[in-house]
Design a protein around this motif. Structure first.
Motif, PDB file in Angstrom:
ATOM      1  N   THR A 421       0.847  -1.189   0.000  1.00 31.74           N
ATOM      2  CA  THR A 421       0.000   0.000   0.000  1.00 31.74           C
ATOM      3  C   THR A 421       0.882   1.238   0.000  1.00 31.74           C
ATOM      4  N   GLY A 422       0.352   2.320  -0.536  1.00 28.61           N
ATOM      5  CA  GLY A 422       1.064   3.584  -0.507  1.00 28.61           C
ATOM      6  C   GLY A 422       0.629   4.494   0.620  1.00 28.61           C
ATOM      7  N   ASP A 423      -0.260   4.025   1.468  1.00 24.73           N
ATOM      8  CA  ASP A 423      -0.851   4.825   2.541  1.00 24.73           C
ATOM      9  C   ASP A 423      -0.281   4.353   3.883  1.00 24.73           C
ATOM     10  N   ARG A 424       0.517   5.196   4.543  1.00 21.20           N
ATOM     11  CA  ARG A 424       1.142   4.803   5.805  1.00 21.20           C
ATOM     12  C   ARG A 424       0.109   4.494   6.886  1.00 21.20           C
ATOM     13  N   ASP A 425      -0.949   5.306   6.956  1.00 20.76           N
ATOM     14  CA  ASP A 425      -1.969   5.075   7.976  1.00 20.76           C
ATOM     15  C   ASP A 425      -2.662   3.745   7.757  1.00 20.76           C
ATOM     16  N   ARG A 426      -2.971   3.455   6.494  1.00 23.41           N
ATOM     17  CA  ARG A 426      -3.600   2.163   6.200  1.00 23.41           C
ATOM     18  C   ARG A 426      -2.659   1.020   6.547  1.00 23.41           C
ATOM     19  N   ALA A 427      -1.393   1.172   6.213  1.00 26.53           N
ATOM     20  CA  ALA A 427      -0.428   0.118   6.507  1.00 26.53           C
ATOM     21  C   ALA A 427      -0.430  -0.198   7.997  1.00 26.53           C
ATOM     22  N   ALA A 428      -0.368   0.823   8.838  1.00 24.94           N
ATOM     23  CA  ALA A 428      -0.354   0.601  10.283  1.00 24.94           C
ATOM     24  C   ALA A 428      -1.666  -0.003  10.753  1.00 24.94           C
ATOM     25  N   ARG A 429      -2.764   0.502  10.218  1.00 19.55           N
ATOM     26  CA  ARG A 429      -4.091   0.046  10.649  1.00 19.55           C
ATOM     27  C   ARG A 429      -4.321  -1.429  10.271  1.00 19.55           C
ATOM     28  N   VAL A 430      -3.997  -1.774   9.027  1.00 15.85           N
ATOM     29  CA  VAL A 430      -4.226  -3.138   8.556  1.00 15.85           C
ATOM     30  C   VAL A 430      -3.258  -4.117   9.207  1.00 15.85           C
ATOM     31  N   ALA A 431      -1.980  -3.727   9.302  1.00 18.08           N
ATOM     32  CA  ALA A 431      -0.985  -4.617   9.905  1.00 18.08           C
ATOM     33  C   ALA A 431      -1.369  -4.993  11.331  1.00 18.08           C
ATOM     34  N   ALA A 432      -1.944  -4.031  12.066  1.00 18.21           N
ATOM     35  CA  ALA A 432      -2.330  -4.288  13.458  1.00 18.21           C
ATOM     36  C   ALA A 432      -3.472  -5.283  13.562  1.00 18.21           C
ATOM     37  N   ARG A 433      -4.254  -5.435  12.496  1.00 18.37           N
ATOM     38  CA  ARG A 433      -5.426  -6.312  12.555  1.00 18.37           C
ATOM     39  C   ARG A 433      -5.204  -7.656  11.865  1.00 18.37           C
ATOM     40  N   LEU A 434      -4.063  -7.836  11.231  1.00 11.73           N
ATOM     41  CA  LEU A 434      -3.780  -9.109  10.578  1.00 11.73           C
ATOM     42  C   LEU A 434      -3.350 -10.149  11.615  1.00 11.73           C
ATOM     43  N   VAL A 435      -3.905 -11.341  11.519  1.00 13.70           N
ATOM     44  CA  VAL A 435      -3.520 -12.441  12.402  1.00 13.70           C
ATOM     45  C   VAL A 435      -2.277 -13.090  11.806  1.00 13.70           C
ATOM     46  N   ALA A 436      -1.119 -12.711  12.324  1.00 18.41           N
ATOM     47  CA  ALA A 436       0.141 -13.191  11.768  1.00 18.41           C
ATOM     48  C   ALA A 436       1.266 -12.916  12.744  1.00 18.41           C
ATOM     49  N   GLY A 437       2.227 -13.832  12.803  1.00 15.02           N
ATOM     50  CA  GLY A 437       3.386 -13.613  13.643  1.00 15.02           C
ATOM     51  C   GLY A 437       4.303 -12.541  13.087  1.00 15.02           C
ATOM     52  N   THR A 438       4.363 -12.437  11.749  1.00 15.20           N
ATOM     53  CA  THR A 438       5.183 -11.426  11.082  1.00 15.20           C
ATOM     54  C   THR A 438       4.366 -10.787   9.971  1.00 15.20           C
ATOM     55  N   VAL A 439       4.401  -9.468   9.885  1.00 13.32           N
ATOM     56  CA  VAL A 439       3.756  -8.737   8.792  1.00 13.32           C
ATOM     57  C   VAL A 439       4.822  -7.915   8.088  1.00 13.32           C
ATOM     58  N   TRP A 440       4.920  -8.082   6.777  1.00 13.62           N
ATOM     59  CA  TRP A 440       5.822  -7.278   5.957  1.00 13.62           C
ATOM     60  C   TRP A 440       5.019  -6.229   5.208  1.00 13.62           C
ATOM     61  N   VAL A 441       5.457  -5.003   5.255  1.00 10.82           N
ATOM     62  CA  VAL A 441       4.794  -3.902   4.561  1.00 10.82           C
ATOM     63  C   VAL A 441       5.695  -3.429   3.429  1.00 10.82           C
ATOM     64  N   ASN A 442       5.219  -3.593   2.194  1.00  4.63           N
ATOM     65  CA  ASN A 442       5.967  -3.193   0.995  1.00  4.63           C
ATOM     66  C   ASN A 442       7.335  -3.862   0.906  1.00  4.63           C
ATOM     67  N   CYS A 443       7.437  -5.059   1.454  1.00  3.17           N
ATOM     68  CA  CYS A 443       8.662  -5.853   1.377  1.00  3.17           C
ATOM     69  C   CYS A 443       8.284  -7.291   1.680  1.00  3.17           C
ATOM     70  N   PHE A 444       9.258  -8.210   1.554  1.00  2.24           N
ATOM     71  CA  PHE A 444       9.002  -9.611   1.872  1.00  2.24           C
ATOM     72  C   PHE A 444      10.293 -10.280   2.316  1.00  2.24           C
ATOM     73  N   PHE A 445      10.187 -11.134   3.303  1.00  4.12           N
ATOM     74  CA  PHE A 445      11.271 -12.020   3.747  1.00  4.12           C
ATOM     75  C   PHE A 445      12.481 -11.265   4.275  1.00  4.12           C
ATOM     76  N   VAL A 446      12.234 -10.099   4.846  1.00  2.00           N
ATOM     77  CA  VAL A 446      13.293  -9.395   5.556  1.00  2.00           C
ATOM     78  C   VAL A 446      13.302  -9.935   6.978  1.00  2.00           C
ATOM     79  N   ARG A 447      14.373 -10.664   7.321  1.00  2.00           N
ATOM     80  CA  ARG A 447      14.412 -11.354   8.608  1.00  2.00           C
ATOM     81  C   ARG A 447      15.601 -10.879   9.431  1.00  2.00           C
ATOM     82  N   ASP A 448      15.392 -10.721  10.705  1.00  2.00           N
ATOM     83  CA  ASP A 448      16.451 -10.336  11.637  1.00  2.00           C
ATOM     84  C   ASP A 448      16.349 -11.257  12.837  1.00  2.00           C
ATOM     85  N   LEU A 449      17.473 -11.872  13.221  1.00  2.00           N
ATOM     86  CA  LEU A 449      17.453 -12.836  14.318  1.00  2.00           C
ATOM     87  C   LEU A 449      17.118 -12.197  15.660  1.00  2.00           C
ATOM     88  N   ARG A 450      17.130 -10.863  15.732  1.00  2.00           N
ATOM     89  CA  ARG A 450      16.734 -10.202  16.977  1.00  2.00           C
ATOM     90  C   ARG A 450      15.219 -10.223  17.171  1.00  2.00           C
TER      91      ARG A 450
END
Length: 490
Positions: A421-450
């Motif tokens: 999405t190009g909308d920052r507010d939507r990104a935050a709003r939707v990500a908070a409601r997705l049932v998922a251990g990890t949510v990527w916004v405008n990216c994929f498979f960015v992993r950090d062991l921390r």
């Protein structure tokens, strides 16, 4: 050449178990096939309850000394293992490609360096592991992580060494001993890891490797009363079996059981980026637990998104995973090909429309499957609800943000989600409601062991990564000390 050595991609691999610092055979063997051409690579020692019991006993015997080893020394040995991985990086990459069919260039550039990083990260994390003391009515509280004991680590075939060391490294760093049971479809690099750990100076019994089938060696480990932690990555049915076996001994489990992740594409998204994200889901022939295989696209851009994606999918270069230009290799095993093709055939019978792919590609080899995109799929259909674990994506459309969320959360899984999405507010709003251990916004498979890793619902139990790994592999220990009661000489 010894009967116990198989030469794979120019590297000699011992096909026996590694128990208590030495090799041990079994009365029977199983055949390990290469996905590249379907030919046998090796005859692997087939472990069961006797080998599992011997490995657990070795781990139990080695545990007191290893747990008492100063953290700095444990960290040094983990770094030495990482050095050994780095030294043999190309060998490991070539053997793993031959064994599980993933792209050789990916193994060289990404996967095997990550294997070394797993050891280095948890070695360094161990040395910084601390909890600040705190006071209660003048009393001092001290929190510490104490190693739990022998751990059974049961790992999958899609990224064998990386996912094995994601578990092995923190378990060893925490002061535990380990029995590793690699997947029977891709066991070879686990054997090489045993050699590397031995050469690095890891004491006998600290790391043990038992090969075999999940129903034999895996079941024996999960049910063993001498095991203090079990970490498993694999399918939901097997995860349930592991949890049931562990329950008899009240053994804590960490389960990562796959997913059916969504990729939500809103009309305000960068469409080129969204298509790139969708194409990434074909990586490793779709054999990735995190893959966003359910494409959910807002109606105004659905037609153009679909046109671009079909063109990109049909342009993917399939072939030999050892060739630099190949983008899509084979599936891992004939049974996996049958499973994937069965999902697609049943979906078509139930009304799904094939936009591209939809069948094997036998001209390239016995286990190649065309990158597939299906539409006109019902939300309650098998192809939408169940994990295929192959290069198969479904496409559904939505009109509103709420409808997108309803579709995205409308399975029993909850491992990951991707959002364009190009909308920052939507990104935050939707990500908070997705049932998922990890949510990527405008990216994929960015992993950090921390970061913590794990899923919700049927995607698993628990989190690993960073301090969360030490929380799982340790018993948390609190000491509360009174300010008074000391003798004059104390």
């Amino acid at each position: 050449m010894s009967d116990h050595l198989a030469t794979v991609a120019g590297t000699d691999v011992d096909t026996r178990h590694w128990i208590d610092g030495r090799r041990r055979g079994s009365a029977t063997v199983f055949t390990d096939l290469s996905p590249i051409d379907g030919r046998p690579l090796a005859s692997i020692a087939r472990g069961a309850a006797p080998e599992a019991d011997a490995a657990v006993q070795a781990a139990a015997n080695a545990f007191p000394d290893w747990a008492a080893t100063p953290p700095a020394e444990r960290a040094r040995l983990l770094h030495a293992i990482a050095d050994g991985v780095h030294k043999r990086l190309d060998e490991l990459a070539q053997v793993e490609t031959a064994d599980n069919g993933a792209l050789l260039r990916s193994h060289r550039v990404g996967v095997m360096p990550r294997v070394a990083h797993n050891f280095r990260f948890f070695a360094d994390r161990l040395l910084s592991l601390a909890h600040p003391d705190f006071a209660t009515r003048g009393h001092t509280n001290q929190v510490a992580w104490r190693p739990a004991g022998p751990c059974a680590l049961i790992t999958p075939w899609n990224a064998p060494l990386m996912l094995a060391t994601w578990k092995v490294a923190p378990a060893l760093a925490a002061g535990n001993t380990v029995v590793l049971k690699p997947a029977e479809w891709s066991p070879l690099t686990a054997s090489l890891l045993a050699d590397i750990a031995h050469e690095a100076g890891l004491p006998p019994g600290v790391l043990n490797v038992v090969q075999g089938y999940g129903t034999e060696a895996g079941r024996a480990l999960a049910a063993h009363p001498g095991i203090r932690r079990i970490s498993f990555t694999g399918s939901v049915p097997t995860g349930r079996a592991v949890a049931a076996a562990a329950a008899r001994n009240l053994t804590p489990v960490s389960l990562e059981l796959g997913g059916k992740s969504p990729l939500l594409v809103f009309a305000d998204a960068d469409l080129d980026l969204a298509v790139d994200l969708a194409v990434e889901q074909y990586d490793n022939a779709g054999q990735v637990c995190l893959a966003a295989t359910r494409l959910l696209v807002e109606e105004p851009v659905a037609a153009e998104f679909t046109r671009r994606l079909v063109a990109r999918a049909e342009g993917l270069r399939q072939g030999d995973p050892r060739t630099e230009s190949t983008e899509l290799g084979p599936l891992v095993h004939p049974r996996q090909l049958e499973k994937v093709d069965g999902f697609v055939r049943r979906a078509v019978e139930q009304g799904a429309r094939v936009l591209t792919g939809g069948s094997p590609h036998p001209q390239l080899g016995p286990l190649h499957y065309r990158p597939t995109l299906l539409t006109q799929v019902a939300q309650d259909s098998e192809i939408v609800q169940e994990e295929v674990f192959g290069p198969v994506l479904t496409l559904q459309t939505f009109r509103t943000e709420q409808e997108a969320l309803t579709l995205a959360n409308g399975t029993r899984f909850g491992l990951a989600a991707t959002l364009a999405t190009g909308d920052r507010d939507r990104a935050a709003r939707v990500a908070a409601r997705l049932v998922a251990g990890t949510v990527w916004v405008n990216c994929f498979f960015v992993r950090d062991l921390r970061a913590p890793f794990g899923g919700a619902r049927s995607s698993g139990i628990g989190r690993e990564g960073g301090t969360w790994s030490f929380d799982f592999y340790c018993d948390l220990h609190t000491t509360v000390t009174a300010p008074t009661g000391w003798s004059e000489h104390g």
